[in-house]
Design a protein around this motif. Structure first.
Motif, PDB file in Angstrom:
ATOM      1  N   VAL A 180      43.076  14.633  58.749  1.00 57.91           N
ATOM      2  CA  VAL A 180      42.299  15.796  59.173  1.00 57.91           C
ATOM      3  C   VAL A 180      43.138  16.620  60.150  1.00 57.91           C
ATOM      4  O   VAL A 180      43.800  16.071  61.029  1.00 57.91           O
ATOM      5  N   GLU A 181      43.126  17.943  59.984  1.00 60.58           N
ATOM      6  CA  GLU A 181      43.862  18.864  60.856  1.00 60.58           C
ATOM      7  C   GLU A 181      42.910  19.974  61.290  1.00 60.58           C
ATOM      8  O   GLU A 181      42.551  20.832  60.483  1.00 60.58           O
ATOM      9  N   ILE A 182      42.510  19.974  62.535  1.00 60.87           N
ATOM     10  CA  ILE A 182      41.599  20.994  63.054  1.00 60.87           C
ATOM     11  C   ILE A 182      42.322  22.342  63.131  1.00 60.87           C
ATOM     12  O   ILE A 182      43.463  22.415  63.574  1.00 60.87           O
ATOM     13  N   GLY A 183      41.643  23.403  62.676  1.00 60.67           N
ATOM     14  CA  GLY A 183      42.158  24.760  62.822  1.00 60.67           C
ATOM     15  C   GLY A 183      42.906  25.322  61.635  1.00 60.67           C
ATOM     16  O   GLY A 183      43.369  26.463  61.676  1.00 60.67           O
ATOM     17  N   GLU A 184      43.028  24.565  60.561  1.00 59.15           N
ATOM     18  CA  GLU A 184      43.737  25.076  59.398  1.00 59.15           C
ATOM     19  C   GLU A 184      42.856  26.025  58.582  1.00 59.15           C
ATOM     20  O   GLU A 184      41.653  25.836  58.484  1.00 59.15           O
ATOM     21  N   ALA A 185      43.494  27.033  57.990  1.00 60.31           N
ATOM     22  CA  ALA A 185      42.793  27.975  57.121  1.00 60.31           C
ATOM     23  C   ALA A 185      43.798  28.557  56.129  1.00 60.31           C
ATOM     24  O   ALA A 185      45.009  28.456  56.315  1.00 60.31           O
ATOM     25  N   TYR A 186      43.271  29.152  55.066  1.00 63.09           N
ATOM     26  CA  TYR A 186      44.111  29.866  54.110  1.00 63.09           C
ATOM     27  C   TYR A 186      43.331  31.032  53.520  1.00 63.09           C
ATOM     28  O   TYR A 186      42.105  31.095  53.638  1.00 63.09           O
ATOM     29  N   ILE A 187      44.039  31.957  52.917  1.00 63.40           N
ATOM     30  CA  ILE A 187      43.429  33.085  52.223  1.00 63.40           C
ATOM     31  C   ILE A 187      43.696  32.898  50.739  1.00 63.40           C
ATOM     32  O   ILE A 187      44.862  32.853  50.319  1.00 63.40           O
ATOM     33  N   PRO A 188      42.642  32.773  49.936  1.00 61.56           N
ATOM     34  CA  PRO A 188      42.830  32.566  48.498  1.00 61.56           C
ATOM     35  C   PRO A 188      43.465  33.767  47.801  1.00 61.56           C
ATOM     36  O   PRO A 188      43.311  34.913  48.238  1.00 61.56           O
ATOM     37  N   ILE A 189      44.159  33.478  46.725  1.00 57.18           N
ATOM     38  CA  ILE A 189      44.683  34.497  45.822  1.00 57.18           C
ATOM     39  C   ILE A 189      44.024  34.227  44.469  1.00 57.18           C
ATOM     40  O   ILE A 189      44.358  33.230  43.814  1.00 57.18           O
ATOM     41  N   PRO A 190      43.072  35.045  44.049  1.00 59.67           N
ATOM     42  CA  PRO A 190      42.451  34.826  42.742  1.00 59.67           C
ATOM     43  C   PRO A 190      43.504  34.831  41.628  1.00 59.67           C
ATOM     44  O   PRO A 190      44.450  35.641  41.654  1.00 59.67           O
ATOM     45  N   ALA A 191      43.351  33.943  40.661  1.00 60.28           N
ATOM     46  CA  ALA A 191      44.340  33.778  39.592  1.00 60.28           C
ATOM     47  C   ALA A 191      44.648  35.082  38.874  1.00 60.28           C
ATOM     48  O   ALA A 191      45.813  35.358  38.551  1.00 60.28           O
ATOM     49  N   GLN A 192      43.631  35.905  38.641  1.00 60.16           N
ATOM     50  CA  GLN A 192      43.881  37.164  37.924  1.00 60.16           C
ATOM     51  C   GLN A 192      44.853  38.056  38.685  1.00 60.16           C
ATOM     52  O   GLN A 192      45.695  38.726  38.079  1.00 60.16           O
ATOM     53  N   TYR A 193      44.780  38.061  40.024  1.00 55.23           N
ATOM     54  CA  TYR A 193      45.683  38.890  40.818  1.00 55.23           C
ATOM     55  C   TYR A 193      47.054  38.232  40.965  1.00 55.23           C
ATOM     56  O   TYR A 193      48.070  38.930  40.991  1.00 55.23           O
ATOM     57  N   ALA A 194      47.086  36.927  41.073  1.00 59.64           N
ATOM     58  CA  ALA A 194      48.376  36.241  41.133  1.00 59.64           C
ATOM     59  C   ALA A 194      49.194  36.561  39.887  1.00 59.64           C
ATOM     60  O   ALA A 194      50.391  36.854  39.973  1.00 59.64           O
ATOM     61  N   LYS A 195      48.540  36.555  38.734  1.00 61.48           N
ATOM     62  CA  LYS A 195      49.242  36.869  37.481  1.00 61.48           C
ATOM     63  C   LYS A 195      49.563  38.350  37.377  1.00 61.48           C
ATOM     64  O   LYS A 195      50.686  38.730  37.039  1.00 61.48           O
ATOM     65  N   GLN A 196      48.588  39.211  37.663  1.00 58.29           N
ATOM     66  CA  GLN A 196      48.781  40.655  37.544  1.00 58.29           C
ATOM     67  C   GLN A 196      49.872  41.155  38.481  1.00 58.29           C
ATOM     68  O   GLN A 196      50.701  41.986  38.102  1.00 58.29           O
ATOM     69  N   TYR A 197      49.884  40.648  39.729  1.00 56.04           N
ATOM     70  CA  TYR A 197      50.834  41.116  40.738  1.00 56.04           C
ATOM     71  C   TYR A 197      52.089  40.246  40.831  1.00 56.04           C
ATOM     72  O   TYR A 197      52.948  40.490  41.660  1.00 56.04           O
ATOM     73  N   LYS A 198      52.145  39.216  39.993  1.00 57.30           N
ATOM     74  CA  LYS A 198      53.289  38.296  39.970  1.00 57.30           C
ATOM     75  C   LYS A 198      53.541  37.687  41.353  1.00 57.30           C
ATOM     76  O   LYS A 198      54.619  37.785  41.929  1.00 57.30           O
ATOM     77  N   ILE A 199      52.490  37.035  41.870  1.00 57.78           N
ATOM     78  CA  ILE A 199      52.573  36.328  43.147  1.00 57.78           C
ATOM     79  C   ILE A 199      52.853  34.866  42.815  1.00 57.78           C
ATOM     80  O   ILE A 199      52.005  34.178  42.261  1.00 57.78           O
ATOM     81  N   TYR A 200      54.036  34.428  43.132  1.00 58.77           N
ATOM     82  CA  TYR A 200      54.498  33.116  42.702  1.00 58.77           C
ATOM     83  C   TYR A 200      54.449  32.075  43.817  1.00 58.77           C
ATOM     84  O   TYR A 200      54.315  32.402  44.992  1.00 58.77           O
ATOM     85  N   ASN A 201      54.598  30.821  43.415  1.00 60.35           N
ATOM     86  CA  ASN A 201      54.733  29.704  44.343  1.00 60.35           C
ATOM     87  C   ASN A 201      56.126  29.099  44.173  1.00 60.35           C
ATOM     88  O   ASN A 201      56.964  29.634  43.445  1.00 60.35           O
ATOM     89  N   GLY A 202      56.344  27.969  44.810  1.00 60.05           N
ATOM     90  CA  GLY A 202      57.643  27.310  44.761  1.00 60.05           C
ATOM     91  C   GLY A 202      58.058  26.821  43.388  1.00 60.05           C
ATOM     92  O   GLY A 202      59.246  26.633  43.143  1.00 60.05           O
ATOM     93  N   ASN A 203      57.106  26.639  42.462  1.00 61.56           N
ATOM     94  CA  ASN A 203      57.485  26.243  41.106  1.00 61.56           C
ATOM     95  C   ASN A 203      58.327  27.330  40.438  1.00 61.56           C
ATOM     96  O   ASN A 203      59.195  27.031  39.630  1.00 61.56           O
ATOM     97  N   HIS A 204      58.055  28.570  40.776  1.00 65.56           N
ATOM     98  CA  HIS A 204      58.792  29.693  40.196  1.00 65.56           C
ATOM     99  C   HIS A 204      60.085  29.966  40.954  1.00 65.56           C
ATOM    100  O   HIS A 204      61.100  30.317  40.357  1.00 65.56           O
ATOM    101  N   THR A 205      60.038  29.822  42.265  1.00 65.90           N
ATOM    102  CA  THR A 205      61.190  30.187  43.107  1.00 65.90           C
ATOM    103  C   THR A 205      62.070  28.991  43.459  1.00 65.90           C
ATOM    104  O   THR A 205      62.947  29.115  44.311  1.00 65.90           O
ATOM    105  N   ASN A 206      61.822  27.850  42.814  1.00 61.88           N
ATOM    106  CA  ASN A 206      62.586  26.626  43.093  1.00 61.88           C
ATOM    107  C   ASN A 206      62.544  26.256  44.570  1.00 61.88           C
ATOM    108  O   ASN A 206      63.528  25.821  45.153  1.00 61.88           O
TER     109      ASN A 206
END
Length: 135
Positions: A30-56
């Motif tokens: 457990v880590e108190i204070g963590e948060a994230y902002i989601p990226i809906p899949a449709q926008y990740a694909k449309q805007y080409k927002i990648y993760n480490g799988n793409h950028t090695n």
């Protein structure tokens, strides 16, 4: 790659705002204070927002790393890193954190009085720069 004017709005919930304590997994402590902002899949694909799988696992400005600015103050927040995936092995990111620091993003969202039901709009001002508006 996202271009100037591209945007999306997401409504935050407790799972995103309290990720360190609210999640339904025992994969790490457990880590108190963590948060994230989601990226809906449709926008990740449309805007080409990648993760480490793409950028090695390298940080590539405009692909999985973005200069983030507060839309209200125009001040630099930090580097938003696009991470995670909805499906194992997918190259599209599912969330933003502050360069891998979920606590830093949680602190910033808290400073903006974000709570369950708060909307966040991400708007690109260039392929590498985003404005973050908390409503």
């Amino acid at each position: 790659m996202a271009k100037c004017g591209d945007s999306y709005t997401i409504t935050l919930n407790d799972a995103q705002l309290k990720w360190g304590t609210y999640r339904h997994t025992a994969s790490r402590p457990v880590e108190i204070g963590e948060a994230y902002i989601p990226i809906p899949a449709q926008y990740a694909k449309q805007y080409k927002i990648y993760n480490g799988n793409h950028t090695n696992d390298y940080d590539v400005l405009g692909e999985n790393l973005f200069n983030a600015y507060d839309a209200d103050t125009k001040q630099f927040i930090d580097h938003f890193k696009a991470q995670g995936s909805s499906n194992a092995g997918s190259e599209y990111a599912k969330q933003f954190s502050i360069a891998g620091n979920l606590k830093a993003l949680g602190k910033w969202l808290s400073s903006k009085n974000a709570h369950n039901g708060t909307q966040v709009t991400i708007t690109w001002t260039s392929p590498e720069d985003i404005m973050v508006k908390v409503h």
